[in-house]
Design an enzyme around this catalytic site. Structure first.
Site, PDB file in Angstrom:
ATOM      1  N   HIS A  85     -74.992 -51.809 -19.663  1.00  0.00           N
ATOM      2  CA  HIS A  85     -74.337 -50.455 -20.041  1.00  0.00           C
ATOM      3  C   HIS A  85     -75.255 -49.378 -19.973  1.00  0.00           C
ATOM      4  O   HIS A  85     -76.668 -49.098 -19.747  1.00  0.00           O
ATOM      5  CB  HIS A  85     -74.520 -50.693 -21.711  1.00  0.00           C
ATOM      6  CG  HIS A  85     -73.790 -49.372 -22.534  1.00  0.00           C
ATOM      7  ND1 HIS A  85     -72.338 -49.170 -22.613  1.00  0.00           N
ATOM      8  CD2 HIS A  85     -74.502 -48.439 -22.982  1.00  0.00           C
ATOM      9  CE1 HIS A  85     -72.191 -48.053 -22.958  1.00  0.00           C
ATOM     10  NE2 HIS A  85     -73.545 -47.671 -23.243  1.00  0.00           N
ATOM     11  N   ASP A 164     -65.873 -49.950 -34.691  1.00  0.00           N
ATOM     12  CA  ASP A 164     -66.535 -48.950 -33.708  1.00  0.00           C
ATOM     13  C   ASP A 164     -65.693 -47.567 -33.544  1.00  0.00           C
ATOM     14  O   ASP A 164     -65.883 -46.729 -33.438  1.00  0.00           O
ATOM     15  CB  ASP A 164     -67.092 -49.329 -32.623  1.00  0.00           C
ATOM     16  CG  ASP A 164     -67.816 -48.441 -31.681  1.00  0.00           C
ATOM     17  OD1 ASP A 164     -68.815 -47.953 -31.977  1.00  0.00           O
ATOM     18  OD2 ASP A 164     -67.228 -48.472 -30.400  1.00  0.00           O
ATOM     19  N   ARG A 171     -67.910 -40.012 -36.123  1.00  0.00           N
ATOM     20  CA  ARG A 171     -68.994 -39.278 -35.591  1.00  0.00           C
ATOM     21  C   ARG A 171     -69.009 -38.123 -34.684  1.00  0.00           C
ATOM     22  O   ARG A 171     -69.586 -37.093 -34.815  1.00  0.00           O
ATOM     23  CB  ARG A 171     -70.048 -40.460 -34.943  1.00  0.00           C
ATOM     24  CG  ARG A 171     -70.582 -41.383 -35.563  1.00  0.00           C
ATOM     25  CD  ARG A 171     -71.071 -42.503 -34.695  1.00  0.00           C
ATOM     26  NE  ARG A 171     -71.920 -42.191 -33.894  1.00  0.00           N
ATOM     27  CZ  ARG A 171     -72.191 -42.784 -32.798  1.00  0.00           C
ATOM     28  NH1 ARG A 171     -71.418 -43.657 -32.500  1.00  0.00           N
ATOM     29  NH2 ARG A 171     -73.113 -42.331 -31.794  1.00  0.00           N
ATOM     30  N   SER A 186     -73.204 -48.890 -31.966  1.00  0.00           N
ATOM     31  CA  SER A 186     -71.767 -48.859 -31.203  1.00  0.00           C
ATOM     32  C   SER A 186     -72.059 -49.337 -29.968  1.00  0.00           C
ATOM     33  O   SER A 186     -70.990 -50.156 -29.847  1.00  0.00           O
ATOM     34  CB  SER A 186     -71.597 -46.975 -31.167  1.00  0.00           C
ATOM     35  OG  SER A 186     -70.294 -46.977 -30.249  1.00  0.00           O
ATOM     36  N   LYS A 190     -69.736 -53.390 -29.088  1.00  0.00           N
ATOM     37  CA  LYS A 190     -68.708 -53.877 -27.901  1.00  0.00           C
ATOM     38  C   LYS A 190     -69.299 -54.849 -27.042  1.00  0.00           C
ATOM     39  O   LYS A 190     -68.850 -55.713 -26.617  1.00  0.00           O
ATOM     40  CB  LYS A 190     -68.419 -52.546 -27.193  1.00  0.00           C
ATOM     41  CG  LYS A 190     -67.819 -51.478 -28.373  1.00  0.00           C
ATOM     42  CD  LYS A 190     -67.352 -50.406 -27.264  1.00  0.00           C
ATOM     43  CE  LYS A 190     -68.424 -49.480 -26.970  1.00  0.00           C
ATOM     44  NZ  LYS A 190     -68.753 -48.520 -28.086  1.00  0.00           N
TER      45      LYS A 190
END
Length: 443
Positions: A85, A164, A171, A186, A190
């Site tokens: 990520h 999320d 947010r 968050s 995922k």
């Protein structure tokens, strides 16, 4: 929601008190099933923004978000499952060559990616610039493709971490995006829902990143790793420099073409370096190599011998795209109607502002201000200079701008102005520095 009612939980967090795991899970359940109104969720987000979450709260918060939807079971796949990520950056196309390269080396990469917003690009938007490519596959097909090809690249579905989606939307409009525990939960909600064994986090640091300094980047990495440890997952964090754009291209189809160059064993040095280093860490987590150096050598070989490109070709075909993009990207990918070669004053390039170029690309149509904006896949910028280059005269192009705007469109003038301002030129060469994107690796 049992025990204290929502307003009592909000007050407790506002006043700096810890919530119990059951209270956290109950609150996230209310987010998921719609029983909590937006205003109470927003109040809790602001309380968390100012008061934070301790490790116990953070683990419970992330776990509740994971379990708000489906958790994929990929245990039948005999390979290790490792994802990567990135916290987002300008010109960050690394996932596109990375996933097939890692898959070619024997580690499965189940990758759920995001879209671009603001000055940072999104992997899904880049992939969708390939004609026909689908990122909206159902989870059963996603799992089947990971088993068959070693990787699949899709977007977040309604069944993956639905809490999320609601929290992120709130947010974005309540000024709480920058909260480290909220960012960490968050991301991990995922990733853990993908059924992975390990994760490599590429945490960008610098002017063009959300994390502007190493201190905040390390804090985010610590939160990510704490969630991973609590979930029994292995996590490696790589801090990478994001003052300047990655590679030469900014914009969706342009970045796909650069990614294919890397998959052919070429491409810009920094794009290739990040692919090799991050891939090496993924292979190490996946247990197919004993050292990071061995992992890097394996990834470099997969890029050089064509095996990574072959995996990407099969992925493109399996997800509905035109696999000819791997051989003739200039013919297959959308092309802008207009190009502009842009020059600046002569001198030495002493800085290239990634965030400013990202905003210029957005203005040209390559990015989004809001989630409803439509992207022009052909729009973008190709950098013709790098840090340390000497520009001999005004005719030396520093960037080529690709666009489909009318010549009198004020957005074009604004984008060109920003690009010129983003290339910092001086009379003397810059101070020498190490030519690497890698700042630090936390294993």
């Amino acid at each position: 929601m049992s025990g204290r009612i929502p307003v009592e939980l909000i007050r407790a967090k506002r006043d700096g008190h810890a919530l119990t795991p059951d209270e956290v899970r109950g609150f996230i359940a209310g987010v998921t099933d719609g029983s909590l109104p937006d205003y109470q969720i927003a109040a809790m987000l602001m309380a968390v923004f100012f008061r934070g979450l301790d490790d116990t709260e953070l683990s419970a918060w992330a776990d509740a978000m994971v379990r708000s939807g489906d958790v994929l079971d990929l245990s039948a796949i005999p390979r290790a499952k490792v994802d990567k990520h990135s916290t987002g950056g300008v010109g960050d196309k690394i996932s596109i060559p990375l996933a097939p390269a890692v898959a070619a080396c024997g580690v499965a990469v189940p990758m759920v990616s995001g879209r671009g917003l603001g000055h940072t690009g999104g992997t899904l938007d880049k992939l969708e610039s390939i004609p026909g490519f689908r990122v909206d596959l159902p989870v059963d097909r996603f799992a089947a493709q990971v088993a068959e090809l070693g990787t699949c690249l899709i977007g977040q579905t309604a069944r993956i971490a639905p809490a999320d989606k609601r929290l992120y939307a709130l947010r974005d409009v309540t000024g709480t995006v920058e909260s480290i525990p909220l960012i960490a939960s968050s991301i991990m909600s995922k990733k853990l829902a993908e059924g992975i064994d390990g994760l490599v986090l590429d945490c960008k640091v610098g002017r063009g990143a959300f994390m502007k300094d190493r201190e905040r980047a390390r804090a985010l990495c610590a939160a990510i790793r704490a969630i991973g440890v609590a979930a029994g997952k292995r996590v490696t964090c790589v801090l990478t420099e994001m003052d300047e754009p990655i590679g030469r291209t900014i914009g969706n189809a342009l970045e796909i073409a650069e990614s294919i160059d890397v998959l052919r064993g070429g491409g810009p040095t920094d794009t290739r370096e990040l692919t090799v280093v991050l891939g090496g860490e993924m292979l190490l987590l996946g247990g197919v190599v004993d050292t990071p150096e061995d992992g890097r050598a394996r990834i470099a070989q997969a890029l050089a011998d064509g095996s990574a490109l072959e995996v990407f070709r099969r992925v493109v075909a399996a997800q509905g795209g035109d696999p000819a993009v791997c051989d003739r990207p200039d013919e297959v990918l959308p092309r802008a109607a207009h190009t502009v070669a842009l020059g600046v004053e002569p001198g030495w390039v002493v800085g290239i502002d990634a965030e400013a170029l990202g905003m210029a690309a957005l203005i040209l149509g390559a990015g989004r201000r809001t989630t409803d904006d439509v992207i022009d896949p052909a729009a973008g910028i190709v950098l013709e200079c790098r840090y340390g280059d000497h520009l001999a005269d005004r005719d030396a192009a520093v960037a080529t701008v690709h666009h489909n705007l009318a010549p009198d469109d004020p957005r074009l003038d604004e984008a060109l102005r920003r690009i010129r301002a983003a290339i910092h030129v001086a009379d003397a060469p810059p101070t020498l520095r190490l030519v690497t994107r890698i700042l630090e690796i936390l294993r």
